[in-house]
Design a protein around this motif. Structure first.
Motif, PDB file in Angstrom:
ATOM      1  N   ARG A   1     -74.990  40.370 -41.971  1.00 31.98           N
ATOM      2  CA  ARG A   1     -73.069  40.092 -42.329  1.00 31.98           C
ATOM      3  C   ARG A   1     -72.623  38.675 -41.938  1.00 31.98           C
ATOM      4  O   ARG A   1     -71.707  37.972 -42.600  1.00 31.98           O
ATOM      5  N   ASP A   2     -72.997  37.949 -40.851  1.00 34.97           N
ATOM      6  CA  ASP A   2     -72.103  37.212 -39.834  1.00 34.97           C
ATOM      7  C   ASP A   2     -73.129  36.110 -41.305  1.00 34.97           C
ATOM      8  O   ASP A   2     -72.080  34.938 -41.332  1.00 34.97           O
ATOM      9  N   VAL A   3     -74.381  36.355 -41.742  1.00 32.22           N
ATOM     10  CA  VAL A   3     -74.325  34.770 -42.521  1.00 32.22           C
ATOM     11  C   VAL A   3     -74.220  35.106 -44.133  1.00 32.22           C
ATOM     12  O   VAL A   3     -74.135  34.230 -44.049  1.00 32.22           O
ATOM     13  N   ASN A   4     -73.922  36.505 -44.515  1.00 30.04           N
ATOM     14  CA  ASN A   4     -73.536  35.997 -46.074  1.00 30.04           C
ATOM     15  C   ASN A   4     -71.681  35.851 -45.932  1.00 30.04           C
ATOM     16  O   ASN A   4     -72.125  35.242 -46.956  1.00 30.04           O
ATOM     17  N   GLN A   5     -71.491  36.230 -44.820  1.00 28.81           N
ATOM     18  CA  GLN A   5     -69.539  34.924 -44.950  1.00 28.81           C
ATOM     19  C   GLN A   5     -69.774  34.030 -44.975  1.00 28.81           C
ATOM     20  O   GLN A   5     -68.736  33.375 -45.031  1.00 28.81           O
ATOM     21  N   LEU A   6     -70.623  33.187 -43.373  1.00 24.83           N
ATOM     22  CA  LEU A   6     -71.102  32.493 -43.484  1.00 24.83           C
ATOM     23  C   LEU A   6     -70.847  31.389 -44.983  1.00 24.83           C
ATOM     24  O   LEU A   6     -69.770  30.529 -45.381  1.00 24.83           O
ATOM     25  N   ILE A   7     -72.561  32.296 -45.810  1.00 23.00           N
ATOM     26  CA  ILE A   7     -72.451  31.440 -46.622  1.00 23.00           C
ATOM     27  C   ILE A   7     -71.270  32.156 -47.775  1.00 23.00           C
ATOM     28  O   ILE A   7     -71.092  30.110 -48.474  1.00 23.00           O
ATOM     29  N   LYS A   8     -70.727  32.392 -47.756  1.00 20.38           N
ATOM     30  CA  LYS A   8     -70.017  32.592 -48.633  1.00 20.38           C
ATOM     31  C   LYS A   8     -68.451  31.845 -48.684  1.00 20.38           C
ATOM     32  O   LYS A   8     -68.779  31.221 -49.090  1.00 20.38           O
ATOM     33  N   GLN A   9     -68.374  31.574 -46.935  1.00 18.59           N
ATOM     34  CA  GLN A   9     -66.756  30.222 -46.878  1.00 18.59           C
ATOM     35  C   GLN A   9     -67.192  29.213 -46.816  1.00 18.59           C
ATOM     36  O   GLN A   9     -66.714  28.303 -47.386  1.00 18.59           O
ATOM     37  N   PHE A  10     -68.635  28.542 -47.013  1.00 17.69           N
ATOM     38  CA  PHE A  10     -69.273  27.691 -46.858  1.00 17.69           C
ATOM     39  C   PHE A  10     -68.859  26.970 -48.096  1.00 17.69           C
ATOM     40  O   PHE A  10     -68.614  26.203 -49.010  1.00 17.69           O
ATOM     41  N   GLU A  11     -69.023  28.089 -49.179  1.00 16.41           N
ATOM     42  CA  GLU A  11     -69.077  27.559 -50.946  1.00 16.41           C
ATOM     43  C   GLU A  11     -67.312  27.813 -50.898  1.00 16.41           C
ATOM     44  O   GLU A  11     -67.028  26.628 -51.823  1.00 16.41           O
ATOM     45  N   GLU A  12     -66.620  28.315 -50.489  1.00 14.89           N
ATOM     46  CA  GLU A  12     -65.177  29.093 -51.217  1.00 14.89           C
ATOM     47  C   GLU A  12     -64.682  27.260 -50.070  1.00 14.89           C
ATOM     48  O   GLU A  12     -63.907  26.524 -50.343  1.00 14.89           O
ATOM     49  N   MET A  13     -65.418  26.712 -49.190  1.00 15.67           N
ATOM     50  CA  MET A  13     -65.071  25.319 -48.679  1.00 15.67           C
ATOM     51  C   MET A  13     -65.246  24.261 -49.365  1.00 15.67           C
ATOM     52  O   MET A  13     -64.204  23.244 -49.625  1.00 15.67           O
ATOM     53  N   LYS A  14     -66.135  23.816 -50.265  1.00  7.05           N
ATOM     54  CA  LYS A  14     -66.080  23.023 -50.864  1.00  7.05           C
ATOM     55  C   LYS A  14     -65.753  22.660 -52.163  1.00  7.05           C
ATOM     56  O   LYS A  14     -65.679  22.097 -51.948  1.00  7.05           O
ATOM     57  N   LYS A  15     -65.528  23.809 -52.389  1.00  4.35           N
ATOM     58  CA  LYS A  15     -64.149  24.599 -53.298  1.00  4.35           C
ATOM     59  C   LYS A  15     -63.182  23.419 -52.972  1.00  4.35           C
ATOM     60  O   LYS A  15     -62.467  22.686 -53.620  1.00  4.35           O
ATOM     61  N   MET A  16     -62.515  24.249 -51.719  1.00  9.40           N
ATOM     62  CA  MET A  16     -61.717  23.995 -51.520  1.00  9.40           C
ATOM     63  C   MET A  16     -61.474  22.164 -50.900  1.00  9.40           C
ATOM     64  O   MET A  16     -60.605  21.774 -51.108  1.00  9.40           O
TER      65      MET A  16
END
Lengths: 456, 335
Positions: free
Chosen positions: A411-426
């Motif tokens: 879950r932690d890993v999934n979360q981080l990867i998702k956030q990473f993508e979000e961050m890129k967008k942001m």
């Protein structure tokens, strides 16, 4: 939640309506002043102080090129900011020094403002400047106040003079002063009991203590979260004690701290120090210009810029910025950035300093937590080089391996990867934003500070 | 105006001592506030824009908060229109009525809710220097006077001298204090205290915690852990989580209530230091925006200076003296 939006966004909405109108008239200025007024009141600046302040700003705004300017909002913010900085002191002021040592500093204030803690911090600050401060425990009323000062004294190895809580404060300070002179201390800091400014008996006692110790500095310690009443407290203490300065405490909280402006306005005495944390060395000189942008809700930009300049590698930052714009940002860069951010200090403090951070969507959900940062680092470090460079290849089995390797859950890993993508967008949005409104200067200065990885 | 009649009855019913204590403690607050409103009403007989503006300022001075004040003024405008009021003096009772409304929720009990037949646990939280430890001392005294057996848990293991401060209160009031060394895990202190309280069949356990600023993630997580440990040991507990607020604090108190609420489910407020000149108006904003009621007020440094909060008394204390008896009578007659 109360509208804790900064002045910037308030003014933007006023002048946003005027877009295409061509010229800004006196009525528009009036409306802008109303927004300034509300922003200041929301920041807990006393309403009387606000009134006076607005009158000054309005006069300046009308006389200046606000009406002609293409960015009237910016011009007004600039005027407000300058006025406020000037009002809060202009420059930093130092502690007074006695011609004949010891220099005596007396701490006064309401209950719970942080006098005892500040006394310890101030002693520490003096020690760092190679002085030999002695502390006098004159708070005989609050249970265990003396003990508290003694513990602080032990922590920093500074002597604490006490006669227990059965002796009057006047007698304590009399004996204490003798003791300090005998032992050649060059500074004496007297901690007094917290009291209400309207408590006549206790205020009289304070005056008697003052007679005995003849202090070179009388510092009012005041909680930065204080509301409208700050003026009454400060005015009253000033009238009765003739203050020489103010210490603003608990500024590491998220209060806007309008009390700073109120206190300065009614006492005219400089704010000499700001207390920014629970640690014994968390006492800093007061910076009026930073306080001004904080009250206005513009973030503590100066501090951030200063910190960023001193600890971020410019070349690397430029490279990162380029990558970010082209969305080439990888986990390798991410890791590198994390290293840089760590140099800046506690993440939550950095976030607080960023202008507009509170308003960014998505950011609120990102938990800013140091421990999580370490976890994030572990996850990224458990990726292979290929994975770091091409995050999109990280499939389910790779994720499982990464989780195992970093001692985290899937879950932690999934979360981080998702956030990473979000961050890129942001980040893309962010750099777009910076290009738009705020002009080049700000962009250049802030570009470095703007692209932190936001924990995990 | 039946409101004032009701208020009068209600107040005469409550014990005089409590009302006096309230009035005494609030006298400074009241004088400043009421003088201003009286002066305003006297000076501006007619209700016009400037009247509203000045009233707005008076309310803001009490830290009610810009949003709440704006809403309140809008409400007043509405009332003035509907009731066709022209004289500013007539607006006073409506204003106090509104303020009481703002402070009161629907059919709720403003006292603390403690279970009768099992160990009751009350957790005290708040930022630094608001008066948590002092409030606990006073609360212990109050409960003991009601015939309850009380125990204190020294959960502030961080601030120098905090444990000793609670111990002094324990001695004064005559209740046991469960403690560990300074610097130890506060959740462990709570665990110990709960076991001790169970063993000794104590009625109420009052838990002190270290003051912390609500934006410190780690410290707020620590608080959440304390909360969880208490829950685990006594599933129905904590029966009350009281956020202690300094009456002098400004708008930041709203953020305090919100974030402490998220971590510990704050069930009520204790408004301290109301014996100063601050008005504690932020309690109104907190009531409005987060629906957390004020349960107690601190009116001094003595053991019995903690009083249950009564919104009508609170507003009455603010406004009594503002209206002469004559005005009250007149208003009553007219309606």
């Amino acid at each position: 939640m109360a509208a804790f939006e900064g002045l910037t966004s308030r003014l933007q909405s006023v002048f946003g309506k005027l877009k295409g109108k061509g010229k800004v008239g006196e009525d528009d200025i009036k409306e802008a002043m109303r927004e300034v007024r509300l922003a200041l009141l929301e920041a807990d600046v006393n309403f009387k102080v606000v009134k006076q302040f607005i009158a000054n700003v309005k006069e300046k705004a009308l006389g200046q090129e606000v009406m002609k300017s293409f960015t009237p909002g910016m011009v007004i913010i600039d005027i407000v900011n300058k006025e406020m900085t000037a009002l809060m002191g202009g420059e930093q002021s130092k502690l007074a020094k006695a011609n004949k040592p010891p220099t005596v500093i007396m701490m006064v204030g309401l209950q719970g403002a942080g006098k005892t803690t500040t006394t310890g911090k101030l002693a520490r600050l003096l020690q760092k400047q190679n002085h030999k401060p002695m502390l006098i425990a004159a708070d005989i009323y609050r249970p265990a106040a003396i003990k508290q000062l003694q513990v602080l004294g032990e922590q920093i190895n500074a002597p604490v003079f006490s006669l227990g809580d059965k002796v009057s404060p006047v007698e304590i300070v009399t004996k204490g002063m003798e003791h300090a002179k005998e032992h050649h201390h060059d500074y004496v800091i007297v901690d007094t009991a917290g009291r209400l400014h309207i408590d006549e008996a206790l205020m009289d006692e304070l005056k008697q203590v003052k007679e005995v110790i003849k202090p070179n500095e009388i510092l009012l310690v005041i909680d930065a979260m204080t509301g409208q009443d700050a003026v009454n407290v400060a005015e009253s203490f000033h009238q009765q004690m003739e203050l020489t300065g103010v210490v603003l405490t608990k500024l590491d909280g998220d209060t806007r701290g309008g009390a700073a402006l109120s206190v300065k306005a009614v006492t005219g005495t400089p704010i000499k120090f700001a207390a920014l944390g629970e640690k014994i060395d968390a006492l800093e000189p007061f910076h009026p210009e930073r306080m001004a942008s904080r009250i206005l809700g513009m973030g503590d930009m100066l501090t951030l810029i200063e910190k960023a300049q001193s600890s971020i590698d410019e070349e690397k930052a430029k490279e990162l910025e380029r990558k970010m714009r082209k969305a080439e940002f990888t986990f390798e860069d991410f890791l590198e950035q994390m290293e840089q951010v760590k140099k800046l200090g506690p993440l939550d403090q950095i976030m607080d300093m960023m202008p507009g951070m509170g308003k960014m969507k998505g950011l609120k959900n990102l938990n800013v937590d140091e421990r999580k940062l370490a976890q994030t680092e572990a996850i990224v470090k458990s990726m292979t080089t290929v994975e770091k460079r091409n995050p999109e290849i990280i499939n389910a089995s790779r994720r499982k391996r990464i989780a195992n390797g970093s001692g985290t859950s899937l879950r932690d890993v999934n979360q981080l990867i998702k956030q990473f993508e979000e961050m890129k967008k942001m980040m893309k949005q962010f750099s777009g934003m910076m290009d738009g409104k705020s002009g080049k200067k700000m962009k250049n200065k802030l570009a470095k500070g703007m692209k932190f990885p936001f924990g995990g | 105006m039946s409101f004032f009649k009701k208020l009068k009855e209600k107040i005469s019913k409550s014990t005089d001592t409590v009302t006096n204590k309230f009035k005494e403690g609030l006298s400074k607050t009241r004088t400043a506030f009421t003088e201003k409103v009286t002066e305003l009403v006297f000076r501006r007989k007619k209700i016009d824009e400037e009247f509203y503006e000045e009233l707005e300022e008076i309310l803001i001075t009490s830290d009610v908060g810009v949003n709440t004040v704006m809403d309140l003024i809008d409400d007043l405008r509405q009332e003035v229109k509907e009731r066709k009021i022209e004289e500013s003096a007539e607006l006073q009772p409506i204003l106090s009525e509104k303020l009481v409304e703002l402070l009161q929720g629907e059919n709720e009990n403003s006292d603390i809710n403690l279970p009768e037949n099992e160990l009751a646990i009350v957790l005290f939280v708040g930022v630094n220097g608001v008066g948590k430890t002092t409030t606990i001392g006073k609360m212990a005294h109050r409960l003991k006077q009601q015939g309850k057996s009380v125990m204190l848990a020294a959960g502030d293991t961080f601030r120098a001298g905090a444990i000793e401060q609670l111990e002094v209160w324990g001695e004064r009031v005559g209740v046991e204090v469960i403690k560990q060394q300074a610097g130890s895990d506060p959740a462990a202190v709570m665990y110990d205290a709960i076991q001790a309280a169970k063993n000794r069949n104590v009625d109420v356990l009052l838990c002190d915690t270290a003051g912390r600023l609500q934006n410190k993630v780690n410290l707020m997580e620590e608080l959440n852990k304390i909360y969880r440990v208490i829950r685990r040991e006594v599933p129905s507990a904590p029966h009350e989580v009281l956020l202690v607020l300094d009456a002098t604090s400004g708008q930041n108190a709203l953020t305090q209530a919100k974030l402490f609420g998220e971590k510990t489910g704050v069930s009520g407020l204790v408004l301290t230091k109301l014996d100063g000149t601050a008005k504690g108006g932020i309690a109104i904003a907190i009531r409005q925006e987060l629906n957390i009621p004020v349960k107690f007020v601190g009116l001094g440094e003595k053991m019995d200076d903690l009083q249950p909060f009564d919104s009508e008394q609170f507003v009455h204390a603010l406004f009594s003296g503002m209206m002469t008896e004559e005005t009250v009578e007149k208003t009553v007659e007219e309606n």
